[in-house]
Design a protein around this motif. Sequence first.
Motif, PDB file in Angstrom:
ATOM      1  N   ASP A   1      -6.466 -53.117   7.900  1.00  6.81           N
ATOM      2  CA  ASP A   1      -7.202 -54.377   7.827  1.00  6.81           C
ATOM      3  C   ASP A   1      -8.687 -54.049   7.818  1.00  6.81           C
ATOM      4  O   ASP A   1      -9.251 -53.683   8.853  1.00  6.81           O
ATOM      5  CB  ASP A   1      -6.854 -55.272   9.019  1.00  6.81           C
ATOM      6  CG  ASP A   1      -7.596 -56.601   9.004  1.00  6.81           C
ATOM      7  OD1 ASP A   1      -8.349 -56.860   8.040  1.00  6.81           O
ATOM      8  OD2 ASP A   1      -7.431 -57.366   9.972  1.00  6.81           O
TER       9      ASP A   1
ATOM     10  N   ARG B   1      -0.845 -49.561   5.599  1.00 12.62           N
ATOM     11  CA  ARG B   1      -1.180 -50.803   6.310  1.00 12.62           C
ATOM     12  C   ARG B   1      -2.544 -50.631   6.969  1.00 12.62           C
ATOM     13  O   ARG B   1      -2.743 -49.705   7.738  1.00 12.62           O
ATOM     14  CB  ARG B   1      -0.159 -51.105   7.410  1.00 12.62           C
ATOM     15  CG  ARG B   1       1.277 -51.282   6.982  1.00 12.62           C
ATOM     16  CD  ARG B   1       2.151 -51.525   8.204  1.00 12.62           C
ATOM     17  NE  ARG B   1       1.971 -50.491   9.221  1.00 12.62           N
ATOM     18  CZ  ARG B   1       2.545 -50.500  10.418  1.00 12.62           C
ATOM     19  NH1 ARG B   1       3.327 -51.501  10.775  1.00 12.62           N
ATOM     20  NH2 ARG B   1       2.333 -49.520  11.279  1.00 12.62           N
TER      21      ARG B   1
ATOM     22  N   TYR C   1       2.897 -46.709  13.481  1.00 12.34           N
ATOM     23  CA  TYR C   1       1.975 -46.343  12.404  1.00 12.34           C
ATOM     24  C   TYR C   1       2.308 -44.975  11.827  1.00 12.34           C
ATOM     25  O   TYR C   1       2.891 -44.119  12.490  1.00 12.34           O
ATOM     26  CB  TYR C   1       0.523 -46.394  12.881  1.00 12.34           C
ATOM     27  CG  TYR C   1       0.113 -45.367  13.915  1.00 12.34           C
ATOM     28  CD1 TYR C   1      -0.105 -44.032  13.570  1.00 12.34           C
ATOM     29  CD2 TYR C   1      -0.101 -45.732  15.246  1.00 12.34           C
ATOM     30  CE1 TYR C   1      -0.519 -43.096  14.511  1.00 12.34           C
ATOM     31  CE2 TYR C   1      -0.503 -44.809  16.196  1.00 12.34           C
ATOM     32  CZ  TYR C   1      -0.705 -43.489  15.823  1.00 12.34           C
ATOM     33  OH  TYR C   1      -1.109 -42.564  16.764  1.00 12.34           O
TER      34      TYR C   1
ATOM     35  N   ARG D   1      -2.645 -49.833  12.693  1.00 15.73           N
ATOM     36  CA  ARG D   1      -2.985 -49.445  11.326  1.00 15.73           C
ATOM     37  C   ARG D   1      -2.391 -48.078  10.997  1.00 15.73           C
ATOM     38  O   ARG D   1      -2.208 -47.227  11.882  1.00 15.73           O
ATOM     39  CB  ARG D   1      -4.501 -49.364  11.165  1.00 15.73           C
ATOM     40  CG  ARG D   1      -5.123 -48.156  11.880  1.00 15.73           C
ATOM     41  CD  ARG D   1      -6.630 -48.211  11.904  1.00 15.73           C
ATOM     42  NE  ARG D   1      -7.222 -47.033  12.527  1.00 15.73           N
ATOM     43  CZ  ARG D   1      -7.304 -46.820  13.830  1.00 15.73           C
ATOM     44  NH1 ARG D   1      -6.830 -47.711  14.683  1.00 15.73           N
ATOM     45  NH2 ARG D   1      -7.869 -45.705  14.297  1.00 15.73           N
ATOM     46  N   ASP D   2      -2.093 -47.851   9.741  1.00 16.82           N
ATOM     47  CA  ASP D   2      -1.796 -46.502   9.285  1.00 16.82           C
ATOM     48  C   ASP D   2      -3.104 -45.718   9.221  1.00 16.82           C
ATOM     49  O   ASP D   2      -4.171 -46.278   8.955  1.00 16.82           O
ATOM     50  CB  ASP D   2      -1.141 -46.526   7.905  1.00 16.82           C
ATOM     51  CG  ASP D   2       0.276 -47.085   7.942  1.00 16.82           C
ATOM     52  OD1 ASP D   2       0.926 -46.990   9.001  1.00 16.82           O
ATOM     53  OD2 ASP D   2       0.732 -47.613   6.908  1.00 16.82           O
TER      54      ASP D   2
END
Length: 272
Positions: free
Chosen positions: A55, A53, A143, A64-65
């Motif tokens: 963006d 994941r 995350y 976020r990962d």
Amino acid sequence: MTDRSNTVATIRDNALWMRRKAFTMVYNKQLGHPGGDFSSIDVLATLFFGVMRFDPANPRKADRDRFVMSKGHATGALYTGLCKAGFYPEELLETYMGPGSRLNGHPNRQYLPGVEANTGPLGHGLPIATGIAIAGQIDGASYRTFVLTGDGELQEGSNWEAAMTAGHRHLSHLTVIVDRNRLQQGQGTEETSRLDPLPEKWQAFGWDVFEVDGHNHESLLDVLGAAPGDKPRCVIANTVKGKGVSFMENQAKWHHGVPDAEQFAQAMEELV
């Protein structure tokens, strides 16, 4: 096609694009580490286009990962993957290792979105990723943290200090992927400093361990996309150095070899 088959097809197509683009970058600048790029590209393509994941428009988004490229010399794989994922335009790849370029020989988080940590000195990535995972555990964050190491890199003792810490703290949202191509600069890993039995070593440090064909996108998607358990996860990805180009495969000299015009043309014919 099903959603899964579409995902696998996207991973496959992007991995091919990454190989062709990375080899072009190395050829144009006559610098780089294409053997390790090609052994790790399928792992990166699976993470970026099937698992993680993130963006690109908000690269520091809190949930976020995280991905840490511990084998930081394999920048051809990392830069092409981040580019294809939308973090920066393709035109930037043309500056690879040029004067004043943001695309250094080793990745720098100050220069590029999507780079979580400055790496290059081997043995640093897993300790950094372990710290990131500890922070997430303390915060109760969802995350996941992924880190890719080389197998020769595991000769660095800092990796095993981090592995011991991660196992002790049950860092279930931490996954290390070992690019197990069995070659390092100059010769084989087992001739340099034997790593086998590698799965048992990780298990002894309190990790769940999985072995997978590091070039099989479906298998990689299964193991990397699986929900976390209650331990950190080690995925030993059995790979081929220089995968995809006949004269490069399983050749230690392509750790940092660069192609001449004839070799470049042959590689482009084979990478289809």
